[in-house]
Write a protein that holds these residues in place. Sequence first.
Motif, short mmCIF file in Angstrom:
data_model
loop_
_atom_site.label_atom_id
_atom_site.label_comp_id
_atom_site.label_asym_id
_atom_site.label_seq_id
_atom_site.Cartn_x
_atom_site.Cartn_y
_atom_site.Cartn_z
N VAL A 175 0.83 -1.21 0.04
CA VAL A 175 0.11 -0.04 -0.07
C VAL A 175 0.86 1.07 -0.07
CG1 VAL A 175 -1.68 1.26 1.37
CG2 VAL A 175 -1.97 -1.17 1.28
N ARG A 176 0.44 2.24 -0.71
CA ARG A 176 1.23 3.49 -0.89
C ARG A 176 0.18 4.73 -0.17
NH1 ARG A 176 4.50 0.48 -1.36
NH2 ARG A 176 6.11 0.20 -2.90
N ILE A 177 0.70 5.30 0.90
CA ILE A 177 -0.15 6.43 1.55
C ILE A 177 0.82 7.78 1.61
CG2 ILE A 177 -1.23 7.03 3.76
CD1 ILE A 177 -1.96 4.34 4.31
N GLY A 178 -0.04 8.77 0.87
CA GLY A 178 0.69 10.07 0.60
C GLY A 178 0.74 10.94 1.75
N SER A 179 1.68 11.80 1.94
CA SER A 179 1.94 12.60 3.07
C SER A 179 0.71 13.48 3.55
CB SER A 179 3.11 13.52 2.77
OG SER A 179 4.24 12.96 2.53
N GLY A 180 0.30 13.56 4.86
CA GLY A 180 -0.60 14.33 5.36
C GLY A 180 -2.16 13.54 5.41
N ALA A 181 -2.03 12.51 4.96
CA ALA A 181 -2.90 11.60 4.85
C ALA A 181 -3.56 11.13 6.42
CB ALA A 181 -2.96 10.28 4.36
N VAL A 182 -4.92 11.16 6.56
CA VAL A 182 -5.45 10.93 8.02
C VAL A 182 -6.30 9.47 7.75
CG1 VAL A 182 -6.67 11.36 10.02
CG2 VAL A 182 -5.16 13.15 8.75
N LEU A 183 -6.06 8.22 8.47
CA LEU A 183 -6.84 7.07 8.24
C LEU A 183 -7.46 6.88 9.63
CD1 LEU A 183 -5.25 7.01 5.62
CD2 LEU A 183 -5.51 4.33 5.88
N GLY A 184 -8.82 6.76 9.83
CA GLY A 184 -9.40 6.05 11.07
C GLY A 184 -9.71 7.12 12.09
N GLU A 185 -9.82 8.55 11.66
CA GLU A 185 -10.50 9.50 12.46
C GLU A 185 -11.83 9.25 12.89
OE1 GLU A 185 -9.88 11.57 14.64
OE2 GLU A 185 -7.86 12.43 14.04
N ARG A 186 -12.53 9.86 13.67
CA ARG A 186 -13.88 9.61 13.78
C ARG A 186 -14.79 10.06 12.90
NH1 ARG A 186 -17.26 13.15 15.67
NH2 ARG A 186 -18.51 11.65 16.68
N GLY A 187 -15.79 9.43 12.40
CA GLY A 187 -16.83 9.88 11.24
C GLY A 187 -17.68 11.13 11.94
N PHE A 188 -18.42 11.77 10.62
CA PHE A 188 -18.94 12.92 11.20
C PHE A 188 -20.55 12.26 11.47
CE2 PHE A 188 -21.12 16.82 9.51
CZ PHE A 188 -20.65 17.81 10.59
N GLY A 189 -20.89 11.93 12.51
CA GLY A 189 -21.85 11.26 12.95
C GLY A 189 -22.63 11.96 14.16
N LEU A 190 -23.77 12.62 13.95
CA LEU A 190 -24.58 13.48 14.78
C LEU A 190 -25.84 12.98 14.93
CD1 LEU A 190 -22.96 16.67 13.57
CD2 LEU A 190 -22.26 15.67 15.79
N VAL A 191 -26.39 13.12 16.09
CA VAL A 191 -27.92 12.79 16.24
C VAL A 191 -28.66 14.23 17.20
CG1 VAL A 191 -27.71 11.38 18.50
CG2 VAL A 191 -29.64 11.20 17.01
N GLY A 193 -30.53 16.24 19.78
CA GLY A 193 -30.74 15.76 21.52
C GLY A 193 -31.31 17.22 22.00
N PRO A 194 -31.78 17.11 23.14
CA PRO A 194 -32.57 18.20 23.85
C PRO A 194 -31.70 19.40 23.81
CG PRO A 194 -32.69 16.30 24.99
CD PRO A 194 -31.80 15.87 24.06
N ALA A 195 -30.25 19.11 23.80
CA ALA A 195 -29.45 20.57 23.85
C ALA A 195 -28.63 20.91 22.47
CB ALA A 195 -28.38 20.19 24.91
N GLY A 196 -29.24 20.06 21.50
CA GLY A 196 -28.63 20.06 20.36
C GLY A 196 -27.97 19.10 19.69
N LEU A 197 -27.05 18.94 18.67
CA LEU A 197 -26.64 17.74 18.13
C LEU A 197 -25.42 17.30 19.02
CD1 LEU A 197 -26.12 19.26 14.42
CD2 LEU A 197 -27.76 17.60 15.33
N GLU A 198 -25.70 15.93 19.14
CA GLU A 198 -24.81 15.07 19.83
C GLU A 198 -24.17 14.20 19.15
OE1 GLU A 198 -26.36 13.51 23.35
OE2 GLU A 198 -27.93 15.08 23.72
N PRO A 199 -22.78 13.79 19.41
CA PRO A 199 -21.98 12.94 18.42
C PRO A 199 -22.26 11.28 18.43
CG PRO A 199 -20.52 13.52 20.44
CD PRO A 199 -21.96 14.38 20.41
N VAL A 200 -22.44 10.76 17.44
CA VAL A 200 -22.65 9.15 17.62
C VAL A 200 -21.37 8.30 17.66
CG1 VAL A 200 -23.66 7.19 16.34
CG2 VAL A 200 -24.61 9.45 16.10
N PRO A 201 -21.09 7.68 18.76
CA PRO A 201 -19.86 7.01 18.96
C PRO A 201 -19.37 6.20 17.75
CG PRO A 201 -20.99 6.75 20.79
CD PRO A 201 -22.04 7.40 19.93
N GLN A 202 -18.23 6.51 17.04
CA GLN A 202 -17.71 5.74 16.15
C GLN A 202 -16.63 4.72 16.40
OE1 GLN A 202 -18.67 7.39 12.69
NE2 GLN A 202 -20.09 7.82 14.47
#
Length: 348
Positions: A175-191, A193-202
């Motif tokens: 595999v070849r992965i170029g400079s500055g790449a990021v693999l495995g950060e948490r996804g943009f999952g939101l739901v 809630g009463p106080a606004g958007l809350e993150p969904v565990p990834q």
Amino acid sequence: MADPIASRGYRADDLARRFELERVGDGDVVVDGVCALEPGRKHGLGFAETARQRDRVLASRASLVIVPRELADIDGPALLVSETPRLSFARVAAVFERPGPAPGIAESAIVAPTARVAASASVGANAVVGERAFLGEGVVIGAGSVIDDDVDIGTDTVIGTCVAIRAHTTIGARVRIGSGAVLGERGFGLVPGPAGLEPVPQLGGVRIADDVEIGANSTIDRGAIDDTVVRTGAKIDNQVHIAHNCVIGEHTVIAGCTGIAGSTQIGARCMIGGGVGIGDHVTIADGVIITAASQVPKDIAVEGVYSSTFRAMPARSWRKRLALFRVLDRIEARLKRVETKNGIAGDP
């Protein structure tokens, strides 16, 4: 047999044997790098893709040229004859790439005591390798890269500089992965809630199969539950974003600045142009081609070429068309009234 020393060049016969090509002309010609077919240069390797380039091959100053079968009769530079000249050129040109770093761990690198690093692997300056991480034979970790806990990296994989590979990511061989790449950060999952958007565990991971390429500054998010998956031979350009739970099929190619929303599945051997936007939960069949800057909000179930958006045009012409778009509903309603009045059946 060991490769010839790159700084002294490669003989035509050596290259012919190594890459299973037919050699025509002087087998002792030595090349030390690649060159354009025109003008070419002494000790340079060029290539011609079609028979229409016959005159260009004859005029080239290149010492060795990879040509299609139709040009094997040329009486000029030494030739390597191939059924697929462009592919053969790519393979031969790879021998002139800058050699990788020597095996070993840089003094400034930090490697956790439970990490397993093969003796032939290389870990660059200021890189970090986490607990229980595994680096296989021939792996290269560029300077300043961070390999988190429980990451598994397969044989001969090369990670560029300042790359972040987050926990529970598995990367295959070559595999070849170029400079500055990021693999495995948490996804943009939101739901909401009463106080606004809350993150969904990834809680998923990322799985990268063998022979994948991932360009500089591209990002691949980990899955929310299941893993995000990039299958064998996929090629991903620079600055591509792949969101959580996506699956990218075998040998699919994705050009730069494309964004793919979560839980999208793209089939095998697809070609996605630059700047394409693909919506969430979309499924795309095998063999689909999507041209640059297209928007894909719905499934594509049939192989073929798909496009959207408009080509660039003079601003005055575009503004006229935009004015028409704004009144299309009124024009359609008026047309229906005319058709009804005259007894003309419109489209269903």
